[in-house]
Write a protein that holds these residues in place. Structure first.
Motif, short mmCIF file in Angstrom:
data_model
loop_
_atom_site.label_atom_id
_atom_site.label_comp_id
_atom_site.label_asym_id
_atom_site.label_seq_id
_atom_site.Cartn_x
_atom_site.Cartn_y
_atom_site.Cartn_z
N LEU A 68 3.01 6.07 0.41
CA LEU A 68 3.07 4.95 2.33
C LEU A 68 1.88 4.99 2.86
N VAL A 69 1.21 5.99 2.16
CA VAL A 69 -0.75 5.46 2.35
C VAL A 69 -0.63 4.36 1.63
N MET A 70 -0.99 4.31 1.07
CA MET A 70 -1.93 3.21 0.25
C MET A 70 -0.25 1.73 0.99
N ILE A 71 1.06 1.45 1.08
CA ILE A 71 1.79 1.27 2.25
C ILE A 71 0.94 0.51 3.57
N ALA A 72 1.15 1.09 3.73
CA ALA A 72 0.31 1.01 5.08
C ALA A 72 -1.19 0.59 5.14
N CYS A 73 -1.91 1.20 3.75
CA CYS A 73 -3.02 0.13 3.44
C CYS A 73 -2.81 -1.77 4.08
N TRP A 74 -1.48 -1.98 3.44
CA TRP A 74 -1.31 -3.19 3.55
C TRP A 74 -2.58 -3.79 4.20
N VAL A 75 -2.20 -3.45 5.78
CA VAL A 75 -2.98 -3.75 6.94
C VAL A 75 -4.35 -4.43 6.48
N ALA A 76 -5.22 -3.83 5.78
CA ALA A 76 -6.96 -3.36 5.91
C ALA A 76 -6.30 -4.09 4.40
N LEU A 77 -5.73 -3.97 2.93
CA LEU A 77 -6.29 -4.92 2.09
C LEU A 77 -4.63 -5.11 1.11
N PRO A 78 -4.40 -5.92 1.82
CA PRO A 78 -3.03 -6.79 0.47
C PRO A 78 -2.49 -5.80 -0.60
N ALA A 79 -3.62 -5.92 -1.45
CA ALA A 79 -4.14 -5.76 -2.88
C ALA A 79 -3.35 -3.94 -3.16
N LEU A 80 -4.21 -3.13 -2.17
CA LEU A 80 -3.65 -2.05 -1.86
C LEU A 80 -2.74 -1.60 -1.65
N GLY A 81 -2.08 -2.65 -0.61
CA GLY A 81 -0.22 -2.54 -0.68
C GLY A 81 0.59 -2.53 -1.18
N VAL A 82 0.53 -3.90 -2.60
CA VAL A 82 0.95 -3.97 -3.61
C VAL A 82 0.80 -2.99 -4.32
N LEU A 83 -0.43 -2.38 -4.47
CA LEU A 83 -0.40 -1.24 -5.20
C LEU A 83 0.84 -0.30 -5.08
N GLY A 84 0.59 0.03 -3.88
CA GLY A 84 1.60 1.10 -3.47
C GLY A 84 2.73 0.67 -3.17
N LEU A 85 3.44 -0.77 -3.37
CA LEU A 85 4.36 -0.41 -3.98
C LEU A 85 4.55 -0.06 -5.57
N VAL A 86 4.66 -0.84 -6.37
CA VAL A 86 4.03 -0.55 -7.23
C VAL A 86 4.59 0.53 -7.36
N PHE A 87 3.39 1.99 -7.28
CA PHE A 87 3.39 3.05 -7.45
C PHE A 87 3.94 3.73 -6.65
N GLY A 88 4.23 3.42 -5.84
CA GLY A 88 6.04 4.04 -5.30
C GLY A 88 7.31 4.02 -5.24
N LEU A 89 7.24 2.95 -6.04
CA LEU A 89 9.06 2.51 -7.71
C LEU A 89 8.35 3.55 -8.48
N VAL A 90 7.34 4.18 -9.22
CA VAL A 90 7.34 4.91 -10.21
C VAL A 90 7.69 6.35 -9.34
N TRP A 91 7.20 6.60 -8.64
CA TRP A 91 7.16 8.05 -8.26
C TRP A 91 8.04 8.09 -7.61
N ALA A 92 9.43 7.10 -7.18
CA ALA A 92 11.01 7.13 -7.03
C ALA A 92 11.27 7.94 -7.99
N VAL A 93 11.20 7.08 -8.91
CA VAL A 93 11.70 7.27 -10.05
C VAL A 93 11.56 8.66 -10.93
N LEU A 94 9.78 8.89 -10.54
CA LEU A 94 9.97 10.45 -11.04
C LEU A 94 10.23 11.41 -10.25
N LEU A 95 11.05 11.35 -8.84
CA LEU A 95 11.51 12.40 -8.39
C LEU A 95 12.77 12.16 -8.57
N TRP A 96 13.28 11.14 -8.79
CA TRP A 96 15.09 10.80 -9.06
C TRP A 96 14.72 11.39 -10.34
#
Length: 131
Positions: free
Chosen positions: A77-105
């Motif tokens: 979530l912090v990485m996604i919030a960094c979208w404001v500063a660095l959009p590339a970091l926000g995209v990485l946050g979304l991608v790895f956020g999906l990975v973490w959602a799958v791991l937790l599921w």
């Protein structure tokens, strides 16, 4: 000698640590890419990426704690919030956020099946389930 039963939840800490280490590498490798596109990489943006990579690395040490997986997932979530500063970091946050959602599921699903006694390691014999 009786074989010690396998705890499937222990393996999730290893998978989560490997995911975090991969994420650290990807986040750090994003710095040269971001520096070469757009207006470049400001010092504060480089520090932001470095601090985030360090936080991801340090969170590996806490994965065996009950809150460790959720803290590591919260960093997404912090990485996604960094979208404001660095959009590339926000995209990485979304991608790895999906990975973490799958791991937790998957962790939730294993815990549910473990409570029901339907995991293969809980069987006592061919076709039998442990009571």
């Amino acid at each position: 000698m009786a074989k010690k039963p396998v705890d499937p939840m222990r393996s999730f800490a290893g998978v989560a640590a490997a995911t975090l280490l991969l994420e650290v590498v990807v986040v750090l490798l994003s710095m040269p890419v971001v520096a070469n596109i757009g207006t470049g990489l400001a010092t504060w943006q480089g520090v932001l990426v470095g601090v985030l990579a360090l936080a991801l690395l340090v969170s590996c040490a806490f994965l065996r704690r009950p809150w460790g997986l959720y803290a590591a997932a919260g960093l997404q979530l912090v990485m996604i919030a960094c979208w404001v500063a660095l959009p590339a970091l926000g995209v990485l946050g979304l991608v790895f956020g999906l990975v973490w959602a799958v791991l937790l599921w998957m962790r939730w699903d294993v815990a549910r099946r473990m409570a029901a006694g339907t995991l293969p390691s809980q069987r006592t014999g061919p076709g039998d389930l442990a009571p």
